[in-house]
Design a protein around this motif. Structure first.
Motif, mmCIF file in Angstrom:
data_model
loop_
_atom_site.group_PDB
_atom_site.id
_atom_site.type_symbol
_atom_site.label_atom_id
_atom_site.label_comp_id
_atom_site.label_asym_id
_atom_site.label_seq_id
_atom_site.Cartn_x
_atom_site.Cartn_y
_atom_site.Cartn_z
ATOM 1 N N LEU A 36 -20.281 -42.197 37.803
ATOM 2 C CA LEU A 36 -21.241 -41.892 36.481
ATOM 3 C C LEU A 36 -21.640 -43.090 35.702
ATOM 4 O O LEU A 36 -20.600 -43.932 35.652
ATOM 5 C CB LEU A 36 -20.277 -40.988 35.357
ATOM 6 C CG LEU A 36 -20.030 -39.654 36.067
ATOM 7 C CD1 LEU A 36 -19.017 -38.939 35.043
ATOM 8 C CD2 LEU A 36 -20.972 -38.821 36.413
ATOM 9 N N THR A 37 -23.006 -43.119 35.486
ATOM 10 C CA THR A 37 -23.508 -44.200 34.536
ATOM 11 C C THR A 37 -24.265 -43.750 33.509
ATOM 12 O O THR A 37 -24.728 -42.656 33.789
ATOM 13 C CB THR A 37 -24.131 -45.442 35.528
ATOM 14 O OG1 THR A 37 -25.309 -44.739 35.786
ATOM 15 C CG2 THR A 37 -23.308 -45.544 36.826
ATOM 16 N N GLU A 38 -24.644 -44.750 32.580
ATOM 17 C CA GLU A 38 -25.579 -44.494 31.374
ATOM 18 C C GLU A 38 -27.022 -44.268 31.890
ATOM 19 O O GLU A 38 -28.112 -43.755 31.396
ATOM 20 C CB GLU A 38 -25.557 -45.243 30.316
ATOM 21 C CG GLU A 38 -24.299 -45.187 29.465
ATOM 22 C CD GLU A 38 -24.119 -45.988 28.278
ATOM 23 O OE1 GLU A 38 -24.818 -45.637 27.376
ATOM 24 O OE2 GLU A 38 -23.466 -47.030 28.437
ATOM 25 N N HIS A 39 -27.176 -45.027 33.202
ATOM 26 C CA HIS A 39 -28.757 -45.180 33.664
ATOM 27 C C HIS A 39 -28.899 -44.610 34.969
ATOM 28 O O HIS A 39 -29.684 -45.238 35.668
ATOM 29 C CB HIS A 39 -29.169 -46.767 33.360
ATOM 30 C CG HIS A 39 -28.941 -47.473 32.167
ATOM 31 N ND1 HIS A 39 -29.497 -46.899 30.915
ATOM 32 C CD2 HIS A 39 -27.858 -48.053 31.681
ATOM 33 C CE1 HIS A 39 -29.419 -47.616 30.014
ATOM 34 N NE2 HIS A 39 -28.116 -47.964 30.179
ATOM 35 N N GLY A 40 -27.820 -44.076 35.632
ATOM 36 C CA GLY A 40 -28.175 -43.532 37.017
ATOM 37 C C GLY A 40 -27.659 -42.143 36.951
ATOM 38 O O GLY A 40 -28.383 -41.017 36.422
ATOM 39 N N HIS A 193 -23.887 -35.098 45.702
ATOM 40 C CA HIS A 193 -23.166 -34.117 45.169
ATOM 41 C C HIS A 193 -23.382 -33.289 44.006
ATOM 42 O O HIS A 193 -22.830 -32.956 42.913
ATOM 43 C CB HIS A 193 -21.272 -34.623 44.702
ATOM 44 C CG HIS A 193 -20.864 -35.271 46.136
ATOM 45 N ND1 HIS A 193 -20.618 -34.702 47.078
ATOM 46 C CD2 HIS A 193 -20.258 -36.407 46.142
ATOM 47 C CE1 HIS A 193 -20.091 -35.240 48.089
ATOM 48 N NE2 HIS A 193 -19.601 -36.303 47.252
ATOM 49 N N GLY A 194 -24.828 -33.021 43.859
ATOM 50 C CA GLY A 194 -25.548 -32.605 42.802
ATOM 51 C C GLY A 194 -25.423 -33.239 41.567
ATOM 52 O O GLY A 194 -25.946 -32.763 40.596
ATOM 53 N N ALA A 195 -25.365 -34.435 41.550
ATOM 54 C CA ALA A 195 -25.465 -35.308 40.312
ATOM 55 C C ALA A 195 -26.719 -35.515 39.861
ATOM 56 O O ALA A 195 -27.775 -35.146 40.300
ATOM 57 C CB ALA A 195 -24.916 -36.992 40.730
ATOM 58 N N HIS A 196 -26.624 -35.756 38.483
ATOM 59 C CA HIS A 196 -27.792 -35.931 37.515
ATOM 60 C C HIS A 196 -28.427 -37.315 37.888
ATOM 61 O O HIS A 196 -28.340 -38.276 37.235
ATOM 62 C CB HIS A 196 -27.686 -35.815 36.029
ATOM 63 C CG HIS A 196 -28.588 -35.830 35.125
ATOM 64 N ND1 HIS A 196 -29.579 -36.809 35.007
ATOM 65 C CD2 HIS A 196 -29.112 -34.772 34.286
ATOM 66 C CE1 HIS A 196 -30.564 -36.427 34.137
ATOM 67 N NE2 HIS A 196 -30.176 -35.158 33.679
ATOM 68 N N ALA A 197 -29.241 -37.452 39.086
ATOM 69 C CA ALA A 197 -29.879 -38.713 39.531
ATOM 70 C C ALA A 197 -30.971 -39.362 38.811
ATOM 71 O O ALA A 197 -30.938 -40.694 38.953
ATOM 72 C CB ALA A 197 -29.947 -38.676 41.158
#
Length: 208
Positions: A36-40, A193-197
Motif C-alpha cells: 500500500l502507498t499514498e500514490h499507488g 489482487h484487486g488493488a486500488h491501482a
C-alpha cells in the motif's frame, strides 16, 4: 474492451497513512502484496468491483451515487480487527452500518447492467466461499455483495500458512485504531489482487 474497475470509499489522509503503517508492521519481514502507498495502491474500502463494458463515465457515476444517498462529510466505521479470509487474504474488518448497505445497493443498481458477464471467472475455486459469497459471485462476479458484504480495508495477500500466522500474532505486532474515517468516493482501476491501482474519479462524500 473489458475494463476491471471498482467503486470505493477512501480514508482521510491520516488514516490512509495509518493503514500503510499497519500493513508494514503486520507483515514484518514477510511483505504482503501488493504494498500500500499514498500514490499507488491506495488503502480503500470497496463497495463493488468487477469487469465492465467500455463507455462508463466515472465522474458521472460518482455523482449519481451521491445524488441517491444523503452522505455526511465523513463516515466513521468501528474497527472489528484484523481477520483472515481464505485464501491468504488479510483484512482490516470494519462494521457494516445501514449506510454502507444502501451505498452498495445504489452502486449495484447503476453498474450491474454494465457488467461484462462474459469476463466472469467461472473457473474460480469457490469451495471455501460461504453460500452467500457463492451466490454473490455467481450473480455479480464479486464475492462480497448483499448478505455477503464484508466491509474491509485489504491489508494484502500472502500464502495461507503465513496469513494465518500473521493474524495470530497481529496483537503483538500492531495497534489497530478504534475507528476508521472515510471522506471520499473513488472510481478506480483494479490492479494486483484487486488493488486500488489508479484513480479515475474522486469526490468528497458530501459533494458527491
Amino acid at each position: 474492451m473489458t475494463r476491471w474497475l471498482g467503486v470505493a470509499l477512501l480514508p482521510r489522509a491520516e488514516h490512509t497513512r495509518t493503514a500503510i503503517r499497519l500493513q508494514r508492521s503486520l507483515s514484518g519481514d514477510r511483505p504482503l502484496q501488493p504494498p500500500l502507498t499514498e500514490h499507488g495502491n491506495l488503502p480503500h474500502l470497496t463497495l463493488f468491483q468487477g469487469p465492465f463494458e467500455d463507455g462508463l463515465d466515472p465522474a458521472a457515476e460518482l455523482a449519481r451515487i451521491g445524488g441517491a444517498v444523503s452522505l455526511p462529510e465523513q463516515v466513521s466505521l468501528a474497527s472489528l480487527g484484523i481477520v483472515h479470509q481464505p485464501t491468504g487474504w488479510l483484512f482490516m474488518s470494519v462494521e457494516r452500518p445501514a449506510l454502507l448497505e444502501k451505498l452498495q445497493e445504489v452502486v449495484l443498481d447503476g453498474l450491474a447492467p454494465r457488467l461484462d458477464r462474459q469476463a466472469f471467472d467461472t473457473s474460480k475455486d469457490t469451495s471455501r466461499f460461504t453460500e452467500a459469497e457463492r451466490v454473490s459471485f455467481a450473480r455479480y462476479g464479486y464475492r462480497y455483495t448483499g448478505d455477503a458484504y464484508a466491509p474491509h480495508i485489504t491489508l494484502g495477500r500472502t500464502d495461507e500458512v503465513t496469513a494465518l500466522e500473521l493474524v495470530r500474532t497481529a496483537p503483538e505486532r500492531t495497534r489497530v485504531p478504534a475507528a476508521w474515517d472515510f471522506d471520499r468516493l473513488s472510481f478506480y482501476v483494479m490492479g494486483e489482487h484487486g488493488a486500488h491501482a489508479e484513480t479515475l474519479a474522486e469526490r468528497p462524500l458530501a459533494a458527491a
